[in-house]
Design an enzyme around this catalytic site. Structure first.
Site, mmCIF file in Angstrom:
data_model
loop_
_atom_site.group_PDB
_atom_site.id
_atom_site.type_symbol
_atom_site.label_atom_id
_atom_site.label_comp_id
_atom_site.label_asym_id
_atom_site.label_seq_id
_atom_site.Cartn_x
_atom_site.Cartn_y
_atom_site.Cartn_z
ATOM 1 C CB ILE A 498 -10.950 40.436 -44.046
ATOM 2 C CG1 ILE A 498 -9.896 39.472 -43.504
ATOM 3 C CG2 ILE A 498 -12.001 39.701 -44.854
ATOM 4 C CD1 ILE A 498 -10.457 38.441 -42.553
ATOM 5 C CB VAL A 500 -4.165 46.249 -45.347
ATOM 6 C CG1 VAL A 500 -2.731 46.496 -45.772
ATOM 7 C CG2 VAL A 500 -4.969 45.684 -46.495
ATOM 8 N N GLY A 501 -2.338 45.456 -42.609
ATOM 9 C CA GLY A 501 -1.616 46.062 -41.489
ATOM 10 C C GLY A 501 -0.155 46.198 -41.825
ATOM 11 N N GLY A 502 0.627 46.670 -40.887
ATOM 12 C CA GLY A 502 2.049 46.853 -41.109
ATOM 13 C C GLY A 502 2.727 45.558 -41.502
ATOM 14 C CG PHE A 503 2.726 40.797 -40.281
ATOM 15 C CD1 PHE A 503 3.960 40.412 -39.804
ATOM 16 C CD2 PHE A 503 1.903 39.846 -40.858
ATOM 17 C CE1 PHE A 503 4.367 39.091 -39.908
ATOM 18 C CE2 PHE A 503 2.306 38.527 -40.956
ATOM 19 C CZ PHE A 503 3.550 38.141 -40.486
ATOM 20 N N GLY A 504 1.369 42.948 -43.140
ATOM 21 C CA GLY A 504 0.983 42.418 -44.445
ATOM 22 C C GLY A 504 -0.528 42.431 -44.562
ATOM 23 C CE LYS A 505 -2.425 43.899 -49.967
ATOM 24 N NZ LYS A 505 -2.281 43.756 -51.415
ATOM 25 C CB VAL A 506 -5.776 39.848 -42.590
ATOM 26 C CG1 VAL A 506 -6.424 38.661 -41.900
ATOM 27 C CG2 VAL A 506 -4.729 40.469 -41.684
ATOM 28 C CG ASP A 616 -1.787 48.457 -31.326
ATOM 29 O OD1 ASP A 616 -1.577 48.136 -32.498
ATOM 30 O OD2 ASP A 616 -2.318 49.541 -31.012
#
Ligand SMILES: *[C@@H]1O[C@H](CO)[C@@H](O)[C@H](O)[C@H]1NC(C)=O
Ligand SMILES: *[C@@H]1O[C@H](CO)[C@@H](O)[C@H](O)[C@H]1NC(C)=O
Ligand SMILES: *[C@@H]1O[C@H](CO)[C@@H](O)[C@H](O)[C@H]1NC(C)=O
Ligand SMILES: *[C@@H]1O[C@H](CO)[C@@H](O)[C@H](O)[C@H]1NC(C)=O
Ligand SMILES: *[C@@H]1O[C@H](CO)[C@@H](O)[C@H](O)[C@H]1NC(C)=O
Ligand SMILES: *[C@@H]1O[C@H](CO)[C@@H](O)[C@H](O)[C@H]1NC(C)=O
Ligand SMILES: *[C@@H]1O[C@H](CO)[C@@H](O)[C@H](O)[C@H]1NC(C)=O
Length: 837
Positions: A498, A500-506, A616
Site C-alpha cells: 500500500i 513504498v518509501g525510502g525505508f522500504g515497502k508498506v 516531514d
C-alpha cells in the site's frame, strides 16, 4: 554475607590500588588557543594563546580587520585581561578553519569583550556564530558596560576540520576577542541520565551538543582554568543562593578519592570536592529545618543536563548522612547515602546526572538540597559542585562514516580511547536523540574492566538515580516473530503493497485475530535503516495519542526491520484532496482533519520531555481512519542517517519539496517552527486541493505557497478555494483559516505561531463556521473576541491535557471535541450577555 561484602570490598580496594598509579593525565589531541586580532602571542597561566594574524587556519577573507582596545585600563581588573586588548572584527560573514586531528568531543570556548573602537561600536554588535553542524550563538549581543562575555560549548566534531563561522546581523559587525577549540575526554558526558519529571532514563546524551551555562564550586572559591585539568572555570555559588542564611560552607583537606572508570580529575578537580555547601546547623526540635536552594536563570524551551557533584567530606562514619535532592522542586533523588553509593567509603567522588525540561514561559531552574525524611537521620545535606548544560544547540547532521576511519586511530592511541560514539546525523533530529547506544559501538568504549569498576560502584544503590542504566528495551513495543508477519501479509505479497518509501515497502496485513495492520518492511541492507528502525521502536511506543498513528510492534528476527502499525482505513489526506476519484471532503471534515493533525503535532512538540520535530509534515503523512480521524504518521523514520550530508538533503528535497521551511534551508537549523511552516502549506492544500508543486501550471501558479499567499495577502483567498467546497465555507471561517495559514508561513520561525496556537485558532475557525450558521448571530465574532480569556484557558487546558500522556482519565477526554467545549462557552457567554442586556 559479611564475608562476601568483605571480599568485594577487598577486591575493590585492590582494584583501586592497582589503578591508582596508572591514571594518565588527559592530553587533548586538538588544542587551539587563539588570541584573536593580536599581533603577539599571549600567555595566560602557562597556556599560550597564539596570535591569529599570520596563521593559516584563518580563512582568507577581505571582510575582517583587527582592532586594538584603546583603553586597556578598562580590562585591567578582569581575569585573563590580556586576551581583551585586541579583537578581530568581521564586517561580513567570515570563518576560521581548524584542522581536527582527532574527531569527537571538543570544547569550543568563545571570549568577548566589547570595547569602543573609533570605527565600530562593539557594544552594539549583533551576530551569529556557527560550525558546520550547529548554530552556537544566534543573534548574540555581548554584555555591555565593559564586561566580558564567555560562552562554552561541548560539541561533537565529525569532520577533518572545524569551520567556525561569524555572521554579523544586518547593519552590524561580528567580533571575537579570543577562542579555544580543545579536545575533551569522550567519556566526560555519559549516554544516559535520569529524567526528573518522569523518572525515566534519557538515552542518547553521547550524541548531544551542549552549551555549558553554569559550572559551580559549592562552598568554595572560584576555580581558575590553571587548576583544572581541562582548563575549566568553576564559579563560586554564593550569588545563586536563594537564602544564604540556611547554607554553610565547609571544607576538607584530607584525600579525595576518584573511582577508576567512574571518575577522574577530568570529572572535576579535587578542589571542587574538597569544599561543599551544607545545610546550616538547624534546630530540628523547633522545626527549623530548611532546604538550601540555588536558583538560575536559563533560556526557556530547552532541556538541561544537570550534573550534581558530591563527595561526603562531612561524615565521621559511614551511613550518617542522608539527604534529598530536588530540581525545580521535583524530587531528583531521595535519601542519598553517599557512603553506600561509594561502596562504604567516605570522601569518594560521586556525581549524578539529571535531565530537566524548562518549558517555555519559565526561565527558572532551581537546584535544592534538603533533609531526608528518613527516621533518625540528622537533618543535613551537601552539594560540592554543579554543572548545568543546555542541550541541543544544534543544526544539521554530520557524517559518521567519514569519521570511522580516524576512530580506529583514536581507539589505539587515545588515553581515553573512547572516541566515537558516532554522532549519527547529529542532533537535528530530536527523535534520534533518544536512541540508545547500539551494541556494536561498545567496541569503542573503555575496556570492560574499567566499566566493571564503574558499574560496581553505581549499581550498589541503583535507587538513587545515578547515571548508569543497564535497562534497555523496557518500553519498546510488542515483538512479532517473522512467521506471524509472513502469514499476515501472505508472505509479503506484492499485491498487498500500500506504500513504498525510502525505508522500504508498506504492506497491508491481517493478524490472526483479524486486526488489520500496516506492515512496513525495511531494507535489511541499509545501515541507515537500522538506525531509524531503532529510533522508531524506541520513540514511538512512548508516544501515544489519538492523533498519532500507533506502532503496534516490530520484528527484528533474522535481521529483518519490520514495523507494524495500526491500519488506517481511509489512506492519506492528499488522496482525498486531489489526484484520485475519492469523494470530496466537506469543509467541516477538512477543518476537523486540520484540527486533529495540529493536535497530534502539538503533542509531538510538547508532550514529552524533549520536543520532537516531525520534519516531514505533508498531506501524504496525515492518515485517516475509518471515521476520518486524522493521525500524523511517519515520524522519526523518514530520513536522518549517517549519509545525511548528501542523501538527506536530496531526499528531503525530493520527498517534501514545497513543504520545506525556507529558514531551515537557509540556516540548517531545525525547530518546531519548521513543522509549523509545513503545516501552513498543508492548510493551503486543504483549501485549494492542488499539489504543492505543479510544474504544469503557469509560473506564478507552480508553487502553491507563493500562489496561495499572493491571493491571501490581497484578501482574495476565496477566489482560489476548491470549487467543491466554495459554497459551504462561511467567509469568516475562511478568513480566519487564511490568516492562520499566512502566519504559519511567515519567513522567520519566530514570527510563526506555536502548534498550540494554531490549534486553538483552527478551533476558532471551526466555531466561526458553526456559529455563523445562524444569521441572527451576526456578531458572534464580537462574542468570540470577548471570550478570548476563556479561549486562552482552553488552550492551556489543552496543553496540560496533552501533556498527561498515558493517563487514561485524561485520554478519555481526547474523544471530546474541543469545538464542543467552545460552543458551550460561547453559548454561556452570549446568554450572560443577553441577561445583561
Ligand atoms: C606564537 O606561537 C606559535 C606557536 O607556539 C609560534 O609558531 C609563533 O611563532 C608565535 N608567534 C609570535 C609572534 O611569537
Ligand atoms: C595595534 O597596535 C599595534 C602596536 O601596539 C600597532 O602596530 C597596530 O598598527 C595597531 N593596530 C590598529 C588596527 O590600530
Ligand atoms: C556605543 O554604544 C553604547 C550603547 O548604545 C553607548 O552607550 C556608547 O556610548 C557607544 N559608544 C560610542 C563610542 O559611540
Ligand atoms: C561560601 O563561599 C563562597 C565563596 O567564598 C561564597 O560565594 C558563598 O556565599 C559562601 N556561602 C555561604 C553560605 O556563606
Ligand atoms: C533547639 O531549640 C530548643 C528550643 O529553643 C533549645 O532548647 C535547644 O537547646 C536547641 N538546640 C540546639 C542544638 O540549638
Ligand atoms: C524541600 O523542598 C521540597 C521541594 O520543594 C519540598 O517538598 C520539601 O518539603 C522541602 N523541605 C523542607 C524541609 O522545606
Ligand atoms: C522565576 O523567578 C522569579 C524570581 O524569583 C519569580 O518572580 C518568577 O515568578 C519565577 N517564574 C516562574 C515561572 O516560576
Amino acid at each position: 554475607m559479611a564475608e562476601t561484602f568483605l571480599r568485594l570490598g577487598l577486591l575493590l580496594f585492590l582494584f583501586l590500588l592497582n589503578i591508582s598509579d596508572c591514571c594518565i593525565a588527559f592530553t587533548p589531541a586538538d588544542n587551539y588557543l587563539i588570541d584573536c586580532g593580536s599581533l603577539t602571542n599571549t600567555t595566560i597561566d602557562r597556556r599560550v594563546f597564539v596570535a591569529d594574524t599570520s596563521l593559516s587556519w584563518r580563512l582568507k577573507t577581505p571582510k575582517d580587520i583587527t582592532a586594538n582596545n584603546t583603553r586597556p585600563s578598562s580590562v585591567s581588573s578582569l581575569d585573563s585581561a590580556s586576551l581583551y586588548l585586541n579583537a578581530r572584527i568581521f564586517t561580513g560573514a567570515s570563518s576560521y578553519s581548524f584542522p581536527i586531528r582527532q574527531q569527537g568531543k571538543h570544547f569550543i570556548r568563545l571570549f568577548f569583550f566589547p570595547f569602543d573602537n573609533q570605527d565600530f561600536n562593539l557594544t552594539t554588535s549583533k551576530f551569529s556564530v556557527s560550525t558546520q553542524d550547529s548554530t552556537l550563538l544566534l543573534n548574540f549581543q555581548p554584555l555591555p558596560d565593559s564586561t566580558t562575555s564567555f560562552k562554552e560549548f561541548l560539541v561533537n566534531i565529525a569532520h577533518d576540520n572545524l569551520i567556525l563561522n561569524f555572521v554579523p546581523a544586518r547593519n552590524s559587525v561580528a567580533f571575537i576577542s579570543a577562542l579555544e577549540v580543545v579536545s575533551m575526554p569522550e567519556n566526560l558526558i555519559l549516554d544516559t541520565a535520569q529524567i526528573v519529571k518522569t523518572k525515566g532514563t534519557f538515552q542518547g546524551l553521547a550524541r548531544e551538543q551542549f552549551e555549558m551555562v553554569y559550572r559551580l564550586n559549592m562552598g568554595g572559591p572560584k576555580i581558575f582554568p590553571e587548576s583544572d585539568t581541562l582548563s575549566r572555570t568553576w564559579h563560586a555559588d554564593g550569588v545563586f543562593l536563594v537564602d544564604a542564611s540556611v547554607a554553610k560552607n565547609v571544607s576538607y583537606s584530607g584525600p579525595i578519592d576518584y573511582v577508576k572508570g567512574a571518575s577522574s580529575p577530568e570529572t572535576a578537580p579535587k578542589l571542587v570536592y574538597s569544599t561543599a555547601a551544607v545545610l546550616a546547623s538547624q534546630n530540628a526540635t523547633v522545626g527549623g529545618v530548611f532546604n538550601v536552594t540555588w536558583k538560575f536563570s536559563v533560556e526557556s524551551g530547552f532541556n538541561y543536563l544537570v550534573r550534581m557533584h558530591f563527595c561526603d567530606i562531612v561524615s565521621k562514619a559511614l551511613n550518617e548522612l542522608y539527604f534529598n535532592a530536588y530540581i525545580n522542586s521535583l524530587s531528583a533523588a531521595s535519601n542519598i547515602d553517599l557512603s553506600a553509593i561509594a561502596s562504604n567509603s567516605l570522601h569518594t567522588v560521586i556525581f549524578m546526572d539529571f535531565v530537566i525540561d524548562v518549558p517555555s514561559g519559565s526561565n527558572n531552574l532551581s537546584v535544592t538540597i534538603g533533609p531526608s525524611n528518613m527516621n533518625n537521620a540528622d537533618p543535613d545535606g551537601l552539594l560540592n559542585g554543579l554543572e548545568i548544560m543546555k542541550m541541543g544547540i544544534s543544526g544539521s547532521g554530520t557524517s559518521s562514516e567519514s569519521s570511522s576511519k580516524s576512530n580506529i586511530g583514536a581507539i589505539l592511541g587515545g588515553a581515553f580511547g573512547a572516541i566515537a560514539v558516532l554522532i549519527l546525523a547529529v542532533v537535528i533530529f530530536c527523535s534520534i536523540r533518544r536512541k540508545k547506544v547500539k551494541k556494536h559501538e561498545g567496541k569503542s568504549f573503555p575496556p570492560s574492566s574499567i566499566n566493571g569498576g564503574n558499574s560496581h560502584i553505581l549499581e550498589s544503590k541503583p535507587c538513587v538515580g545515578t547515571t548508569i542504566s543497564f535497562r534497555q528495551n523496557t518500553d519498546t513495543g510488542y515483538r512479532f516473530s517473522i512467521a506471524v508477519l509472513q502469514e499476515a501479509t501472505n508472505n509479503f505479497d506484492e499485491n498487498l503493497v500500500i506504500g513504498v518509501g525510502g525505508f522500504g515497502k508498506v504492506y497491508k496485513g491481517v493478524l490472526r485475530d483479524e486486526m488489520k495492520v500496516a506492515v512496513k518492511r525495511g531494507n535489511p541492507k541499509s545501515q541507515q535503516g537500522l538506525n531509524e528502525f531503532h529510533t522508531e521502536i524506541e520513540l514511538l511506543p512512548r508516544l501515544r495519542h489519538r492523533h498519532l498513528v500507533s506502532l503496534i510492534g516490530y520484528c527484528d528476527e533474522r535481521n529483518e526491520m519490520i514495523l507494524v502499525y495500526e491500519y488506517m482505513e481511509k489512506g492519506n489526506l492528499r488522496s482525498h484532496l486531489y489526484g484520485s476519484d475519492l469523494p470530496s471532503l466537506t469543509w467541516k471534515q477538512r477543518l476537523e482533519i486540520c484540527i486533529g493533525s495540529a493536535r497530534g503535532l502539538h503533542y509531538l512538540h510538547t508532550g514529552s520531555v524533549k520536543a520532537i520535530i516531525h520534519r516531514d509534515v505533508k498531506s501524504a503523512n496525515i492518515l485517516l481512519d475509518e471515521n476520518l480521524v486524522a493521525k500524523v504518521s511517519d515520524f522519526g523514520l523518514s530520513k536522518t542517517g549517517p549519509e545525511l550530508g548528501q542523501t538527506h538533503v536530496s531526499t528531503a528535497v525530493k520527498g517534501s519539496f514545497g513543504y520545506l521551511d525556507p529558514e531551515y534551508f537557509r540556516r540548517q537549523q531545525l525547530t518546531e517552527k519548521s513543522d509549523v511552516y509545513s503545516f501552513g502549506v498543508v492548510m493551503l492544500e486543504v483549501i485549494c486541493a492542488r499539489p504543492v508543486i505543479d510544474p504544469t501550471l503557469t509560473r506564478e501558479m507552480v508553487n502553491l505557497k507563493e500562489w496561495g499567499m499572493t491571493w491571501q495577502q490581497r484578501g482574495e483567498l476565496d477566489q482560489i478555494v476548491d470549487p467543491r467546497i466554495a459554497g459551504d465555507i462561511k467567509p469568516n471561517s475562511l478568513r480566519k483559516f487564511g490568516e492562520i495559514a499566512e502566519k504559519c508561513l511567515a519567513d522567520f520561525g519566530v514570527e510563526r505561531p506555536s502548534m498550540g496556537d494554531v490549534l486553538w485558532n483552527l478551533e476558532y475557525a471551526m466555531q466561526l463556521q458553526e456559529t455563523e450558521a445562524d444569521d441572527a448571530e451576526v456578531n458572534s465574532i464580537n462574542n468570540i473576541s470577548k471570550i478570548s480569556p476563556q479561549i486562552e484557558k482552553i488552550s492551556s487546558f489543552e496543553r496540560s491535557y496533552d501533556r498527561g500522556i498515558g493517563s487514561t482519565s485524561l485520554n478519555d477526554l481526547s474523544d471530546m471535541s474541543m469545538s464542543r467545549v467552545f460552543s458551550q462557552l460561547i453559548k454561556a457567554d452570549s446568554r450572560h450577555k443577553q441577561n445583561l442586556d
